[in-house]
Write a protein that holds these residues in place. Structure first.
Motif, mmCIF file in Angstrom:
data_model
loop_
_atom_site.group_PDB
_atom_site.id
_atom_site.type_symbol
_atom_site.label_atom_id
_atom_site.label_comp_id
_atom_site.label_asym_id
_atom_site.label_seq_id
_atom_site.Cartn_x
_atom_site.Cartn_y
_atom_site.Cartn_z
ATOM 1 N N PRO A 360 -20.800 -19.517 -8.382
ATOM 2 C CA PRO A 360 -20.541 -20.869 -8.881
ATOM 3 C C PRO A 360 -20.416 -21.875 -7.739
ATOM 4 C CG PRO A 360 -19.120 -19.276 -9.970
ATOM 5 C CD PRO A 360 -19.799 -18.544 -8.852
ATOM 6 N N PHE A 361 -21.069 -23.008 -7.903
ATOM 7 C CA PHE A 361 -20.988 -24.168 -7.012
ATOM 8 C C PHE A 361 -21.722 -23.987 -5.682
ATOM 9 C CE2 PHE A 361 -16.812 -23.914 -9.322
ATOM 10 C CZ PHE A 361 -17.212 -24.734 -10.371
ATOM 11 N N VAL A 362 -22.347 -22.824 -5.466
ATOM 12 C CA VAL A 362 -23.174 -22.634 -4.276
ATOM 13 C C VAL A 362 -24.583 -23.128 -4.593
ATOM 14 C CG1 VAL A 362 -24.245 -20.952 -2.731
ATOM 15 C CG2 VAL A 362 -21.838 -20.717 -3.364
ATOM 16 N N GLU A 363 -25.061 -24.074 -3.802
ATOM 17 C CA GLU A 363 -26.374 -24.665 -4.048
ATOM 18 C C GLU A 363 -27.439 -24.180 -3.072
ATOM 19 O OE1 GLU A 363 -25.424 -28.776 -3.733
ATOM 20 O OE2 GLU A 363 -24.289 -28.825 -5.622
ATOM 21 N N ARG A 364 -27.005 -23.727 -1.904
ATOM 22 C CA ARG A 364 -27.981 -23.310 -0.898
ATOM 23 C C ARG A 364 -27.389 -22.205 -0.033
ATOM 24 N NH1 ARG A 364 -30.406 -26.655 4.202
ATOM 25 N NH2 ARG A 364 -32.410 -25.622 4.369
ATOM 26 N N VAL A 365 -28.191 -21.183 0.230
ATOM 27 C CA VAL A 365 -27.799 -20.087 1.118
ATOM 28 C C VAL A 365 -28.874 -19.947 2.186
ATOM 29 C CG1 VAL A 365 -27.298 -17.627 1.325
ATOM 30 C CG2 VAL A 365 -26.588 -18.879 -0.735
ATOM 31 N N VAL A 366 -28.475 -20.035 3.448
ATOM 32 C CA VAL A 366 -29.425 -19.926 4.554
ATOM 33 C C VAL A 366 -29.012 -18.761 5.445
ATOM 34 C CG1 VAL A 366 -30.474 -21.075 6.537
ATOM 35 C CG2 VAL A 366 -29.836 -22.414 4.514
ATOM 36 N N PRO A 367 -29.734 -17.634 5.390
ATOM 37 C CA PRO A 367 -29.437 -16.543 6.328
ATOM 38 C C PRO A 367 -29.860 -16.949 7.732
ATOM 39 C CG PRO A 367 -31.400 -16.037 5.046
ATOM 40 C CD PRO A 367 -30.850 -17.313 4.486
ATOM 41 N N LEU A 368 -29.067 -16.590 8.715
ATOM 42 C CA LEU A 368 -29.326 -16.999 10.093
ATOM 43 C C LEU A 368 -29.684 -15.837 11.007
ATOM 44 C CD1 LEU A 368 -26.338 -19.499 10.429
ATOM 45 C CD2 LEU A 368 -28.718 -20.036 9.881
ATOM 46 N N VAL A 369 -29.700 -14.619 10.462
ATOM 47 C CA VAL A 369 -30.008 -13.441 11.276
ATOM 48 C C VAL A 369 -30.910 -12.497 10.494
ATOM 49 C CG1 VAL A 369 -27.898 -13.507 12.666
ATOM 50 C CG2 VAL A 369 -27.905 -12.297 10.471
ATOM 51 N N GLU A 370 -31.534 -11.591 11.229
ATOM 52 C CA GLU A 370 -32.328 -10.521 10.644
ATOM 53 C C GLU A 370 -31.791 -9.188 11.142
ATOM 54 O OE1 GLU A 370 -36.316 -11.258 11.826
ATOM 55 O OE2 GLU A 370 -36.645 -12.849 10.338
ATOM 56 N N PRO A 371 -32.134 -8.090 10.471
ATOM 57 C CA PRO A 371 -31.698 -6.776 10.966
ATOM 58 C C PRO A 371 -32.122 -6.564 12.412
ATOM 59 C CG PRO A 371 -32.591 -6.578 8.757
ATOM 60 C CD PRO A 371 -32.861 -7.986 9.190
ATOM 61 N N GLY A 372 -31.196 -6.041 13.204
ATOM 62 C CA GLY A 372 -31.460 -5.813 14.613
ATOM 63 C C GLY A 372 -30.996 -6.936 15.518
ATOM 64 N N ALA A 373 -30.631 -8.076 14.939
ATOM 65 C CA ALA A 373 -30.212 -9.216 15.754
ATOM 66 C C ALA A 373 -28.860 -8.940 16.407
ATOM 67 C CB ALA A 373 -30.117 -10.470 14.899
ATOM 68 N N PRO A 374 -28.696 -9.277 17.689
ATOM 69 C CA PRO A 374 -27.387 -9.116 18.332
ATOM 70 C C PRO A 374 -26.415 -10.176 17.816
ATOM 71 C CG PRO A 374 -28.920 -10.196 19.824
ATOM 72 C CD PRO A 374 -29.713 -9.802 18.613
ATOM 73 N N VAL A 375 -25.144 -9.836 17.747
ATOM 74 C CA VAL A 375 -24.103 -10.794 17.376
ATOM 75 C C VAL A 375 -22.964 -10.672 18.376
ATOM 76 C CG1 VAL A 375 -24.651 -10.908 14.921
ATOM 77 C CG2 VAL A 375 -23.107 -9.138 15.745
ATOM 78 N N ASP A 376 -22.301 -11.796 18.629
ATOM 79 C CA ASP A 376 -21.231 -11.804 19.621
ATOM 80 C C ASP A 376 -20.340 -13.005 19.349
ATOM 81 O OD1 ASP A 376 -19.594 -11.888 21.872
ATOM 82 O OD2 ASP A 376 -21.190 -11.295 23.242
ATOM 83 N N TRP A 377 -19.048 -12.786 19.177
ATOM 84 C CA TRP A 377 -18.131 -13.886 18.888
ATOM 85 C C TRP A 377 -18.084 -14.898 20.023
ATOM 86 C CZ3 TRP A 377 -14.199 -15.108 22.166
ATOM 87 C CH2 TRP A 377 -13.764 -14.130 23.062
ATOM 88 N N ARG A 378 -18.403 -14.480 21.249
ATOM 89 C CA ARG A 378 -18.260 -15.363 22.410
ATOM 90 C C ARG A 378 -19.223 -16.546 22.383
ATOM 91 N NH1 ARG A 378 -18.070 -10.150 23.836
ATOM 92 N NH2 ARG A 378 -16.227 -9.347 24.893
#
Length: 414
Positions: A360-378
């Motif tokens: 409910p109330f979500v109008e748009r979802v944009v994924p920003l990564v693909e499988p295998g992509a590195p992630v880092d909080w820094r």
């Protein structure tokens, strides 16, 4: 080019979308000239920029030659929406005789330590801090600032290398990692700063707000007030919402007034984004960024209260503009960010996003990564894995939507 006035936009990472800026410029009867930074992102965007206006490419050139070309365009104004190009824009504006942020106070706009000094000088706010450029300076910084504290880059954006520290050992480790580029981007200098403790708030709300302001001389006004979601560990933004807020109206006005005074203290011309902490003792300034805040134009338009990009362009061109009341009355429009856990290093799998899109109330979802992509909080905002936007009828409905977003099982990490 035609006889229409020319607006210069210094373009790089974090800028307002070029198409959006071009649309606003045309609505104001002017043409765009994009001053493309010598960065990988800006150079990749040259074909897009070229379809929307003239492009002045700075890659491999001296600033003098760039200024000479820009002067030939007889520009009517200059602006940047990129945190990383504010200093360049200050110099270009001064060379071209165009109004922009004060050159004398440029470092107070771009450098977090100099900004703290400026606020103390004018009696606006005093926060203990210490600039650190080497690991052997950490103990001295702790003695001056105390603990707990927050460590963040002197020059930076989007929560990069920003975290709280509670012990001396933790502070030493965090500073060493930031200065040494251990596990993330390297910084040349960080600020160890007194941690402002926020007032108690219920999830999913944050204990801070942002106010985007427009300034022309001593006339500083709020353009749009964003309420914030709770930070993700260790100090990562989860986005913002506007329109209605859980923050009381009188406190919103107090926050907006403080933000305008902070902008005025820094010699800003045009737009600036101010983050304000809501503490038990009243609002306190976190920092001022000398450009329009992320998502603010989108939120303002969807909330029906203002068109921040239009106000920014009018201010750059020296034209009159109108600003709204800082207290929003429209729907609770939002931009929500999904961030990976602190310990995650890589995206293992991304599943169907249908469940997120049907909330409910979500109008748009944009994924920003693909499988295998590195992630880092820094790396701050660059490490977000998805962005969702929409509009809820009120904050209570928005809180339910946020809880539902976080409950969807759609991504796995290593």
């Amino acid at each position: 080019m035609s006889d229409s006035p020319v607006l210069l936009a210094v373009y790089d990472v974090g800028s307002l979308a070029p198409l959006r800026l071009s649309q606003v410029a045309r609505a104001n009867g002017c043409e765009m000239a994009f001053v493309a930074a010598d960065s990988e992102h800006a150079q990749q965007m040259l074909p897009v920029l070229g379809r929307l206006g003239r492009v002045v490419n700075t890659a491999g050139r001296t600033e003098t030659s760039v200024v000479d070309e820009l002067r030939g365009l007889n520009p009517a104004g200059i602006i940047t929406f990129s945190e990383f190009r504010i200093a360049d824009t200050v110099r270009l504006a001064a060379a071209l005789g165009l109004p922009y942020h004060s050159p004398a106070l440029r470092e107070a706009v771009t450098n977090k330590d100099r900004q703290r000094e400026r606020f103390a000088e004018v009696g606006l706010d005093t926060v203990r801090f210490c600039t650190v450029t080497a690991a052997d300076q950490v103990d001295g910084a702790i003695a001056r600032v105390g603990l707990p504290a927050i460590v963040k880059p002197v020059v930076g954006a989007s929560s990069r290398n920003t975290t709280t520290v509670a012990t001396a050992d933790e502070c030493r480790a965090v500073v060493a990692a930031a200065l040494g580029g251990i596990g993330g981007p390297a910084e040349t200098a960080v600020v160890v700063e007194e941690l402002l403790v926020g007032m108690p708030v219920e999830a999913p709300w944050g204990d801070y707000m942002a106010v985007d302001c427009v300034a022309r001389g001593d006339d500083v006004r709020p353009v749009f007030v964003s309420s914030k979601f709770a930070l993700a560990e260790p100090f990562r933004e989860r986005g913002a919402y506007g329109g209605q807020s859980v923050v009381p109206d009188d406190l919103v006005r107090e926050v907006a007034d403080l933000a305008c005074r902070a902008v005025g203290a820094l010699g800003v011309h045009g737009v600036a984004d101010v983050e304000i902490k809501l503490t038990p003792d009243g609002p306190r300034v976190i920092e001022v960024n000398g450009r329009l805040g992320a998502w603010v134009d989108d939120l303002g338009v969807r909330a029906g209260s203002s068109v921040p990009a239009d106000i920014a362009v009018k201010a750059a061109l020296g034209r009159p503009y109108t600003t709204p009341d800082p207290v929003g009355r429209g729907p609770a429009v939002f931009h929500y960010l999904i961030v990976p856990p602190v310990g995650a290093t890589r995206v293992k799998a991304v599943r169907d996003l249908t469940e997120l899109r049907r909330l409910p109330f979500v109008e748009r979802v944009v994924p920003l990564v693909e499988p295998g992509a590195p992630v880092d909080w820094r790396i701050g905002a660059a490490g977000n894995v998805a962005a969702l936007s929409g509009a809820a009828p009120d904050p209570a409905a928005l809180a339910e939507t946020v809880a539902a977003i976080e409950a969807v099982d759609w991504i796995d990490y290593e």
